[in-house]
Design an enzyme around this catalytic site. Structure first.
Site, PDB file in Angstrom:
ATOM      1  N   ASP A   1       0.955  -1.326  -0.007  1.00  0.00           N
ATOM      2  CA  ASP A   1       0.077   0.025  -0.111  1.00  0.00           C
ATOM      3  C   ASP A   1       0.812   1.225  -0.204  1.00  0.00           C
ATOM      4  O   ASP A   1       2.216   1.299   0.368  1.00  0.00           O
ATOM      5  CB  ASP A   1      -0.844   0.012   1.249  1.00  0.00           C
ATOM      6  CG  ASP A   1      -2.005  -0.811   1.337  1.00  0.00           C
ATOM      7  OD1 ASP A   1      -2.505  -1.038  -0.030  1.00  0.00           O
ATOM      8  OD2 ASP A   1      -2.688  -0.767   2.348  1.00  0.00           O
TER       9      ASP A   1
ATOM     10  N   LYS B   1      -3.676   3.530  -3.029  1.00  0.00           N
ATOM     11  CA  LYS B   1      -4.604   4.742  -3.573  1.00  0.00           C
ATOM     12  C   LYS B   1      -4.013   5.915  -2.966  1.00  0.00           C
ATOM     13  O   LYS B   1      -4.024   6.249  -1.792  1.00  0.00           O
ATOM     14  CB  LYS B   1      -5.948   4.587  -3.002  1.00  0.00           C
ATOM     15  CG  LYS B   1      -6.530   3.047  -3.085  1.00  0.00           C
ATOM     16  CD  LYS B   1      -7.583   2.796  -2.166  1.00  0.00           C
ATOM     17  CE  LYS B   1      -8.087   1.426  -2.224  1.00  0.00           C
ATOM     18  NZ  LYS B   1      -8.909   0.994  -0.789  1.00  0.00           N
TER      19      LYS B   1
ATOM     20  N   MET C   1      -7.565   9.913   9.550  1.00  0.00           N
ATOM     21  CA  MET C   1      -8.070  10.214   8.412  1.00  0.00           C
ATOM     22  C   MET C   1      -8.828  11.615   8.557  1.00  0.00           C
ATOM     23  O   MET C   1     -10.190  11.628   8.101  1.00  0.00           O
ATOM     24  CB  MET C   1      -9.146   9.185   7.702  1.00  0.00           C
ATOM     25  CG  MET C   1      -8.087   8.187   7.010  1.00  0.00           C
ATOM     26  SD  MET C   1      -9.033   6.531   6.717  1.00  0.00           S
ATOM     27  CE  MET C   1      -9.533   6.061   8.140  1.00  0.00           C
TER      28      MET C   1
END
Ligand code: SAH
Length: 255
Positions: free
Chosen positions: A39, A61, A174
């Site tokens: 990742d 991502k 986040m």
């Protein structure tokens, strides 16, 4: 024609960024990898533990561009496992803390591919610890919450409202883009003077730290030009950080 392959998947927590914060079990898993799927938030230095011949595939991502959907990653993981053998799925922090690890485990189970989970040091606890901010401390904090600032519908989690009204340490992942809203939740709970911290890229050379009261937090984060990945820490435990003591002194001097 094909050599005998042993199909299996290891879901491996890579830790918060510093390549030395990987478990020994994690190193051993990488050493026997045929394929590594990694990742964005995993340190590429970890790939050096895998055999040179192992296939290494970036499936991250990076913010804005979604190079691989979760469905595509799941499928890739199974295809590689069936064709090559041992797939190590390297994930930032711990695979089961906002890592979608269980979705991958579940998908593999539907193909009867065996999965081993190797936990990693989650940024949620490890990054505060590296700043010498304990998530619990006798007399200051009896519990901690780890909450997402971005749920599947793009909103902050409702749990933040409850957590802000508790005495717990609150760690938000986040959440940087939602900082203004999160700060207003804490202010509404009467916590304008609560110590808070924001850590960007904890455990790496790009690490940045901001320590402030809730009231001053956003201005200081903007001034320091904090960027993702970053986590937010709210709680009395942040007062243990040496720079918070300086803030209180400065504040007392001007008010
Ligand atoms: N499974 C991961 C979390 C994945 S969610 C874990 O256990 O750490 C991704 C979020 O984690 C980022 O948006 C950020 O809020 C946080 N994060 C991950 N690594 C970080 C780091 N090194 N420093 C600060 N925050 C980090």
């Amino acid at each position: 024609m094909n050599k005998h392959i042993e199909t299996k998947i290891t879901l491996l927590g890579a830790g918060p960024g510093d390549p030395e914060l990987l478990t020994l079990k994690g190193v051993k898993a990488l050493q026997t990898a045929d394929v590594v799927l990694y990742d964005a938030l995993t340190n590429e230095a970890l790939l050096a533990h895998a055999p040179e011949a192992a296939i290494k595939v970036y499936v991250g991502k990076r913010s804005g561009e979604h190079s691989h959907s979760q469905g595509a990653i799941n499928q890739l993981m199974i295809d590689y496992a069936l064709n090559y053998g041992h797939v190590v799925r390297l994930k930032g922090g711990d695979p089961f803390v906002f890592g979608r690890g269980y979705e991958e485990l579940d998908f593999a189970a539907s193909y009867a591919v065996p999965v081993t989970v190797i936990p990693g040091i989650s940024s949620s606890i490890g990054v505060p610890a590296l700043q010498q901010i304990p998530v619990t401390h006798r007399g200051l904090s009896e519990s901690f919450w780890v909450i997402t600032g971005t749920t599947t519908n793009g909103q902050i989690s409702d749990d933040i409202y409850q957590a802000a009204n508790s005495n717990a340490t609150v760690v938000i992942l986040m959440g940087l883009k939602k900082l203004a809203q999160i700060v207003s939740v804490f202010k509404a709970a009467g916590k304008a003077q609560l110590p808070a911290a924001v850590v960007q890229n904890g455990s790496t050379e790009n690490e940045k730290l901001v320590v402030a009261t809730v009231e001053q937090l956003q201005a200081k984060v903007e001034e320091a030009q904090i960027e993702a990945p970053a986590l937010l820490i709210f709680g009395e435990v942040v007062s243990l950080h040496p720079s918070f003591k300086n803030i209180i002194k400065q504040y007392a001097a001007i008010s």
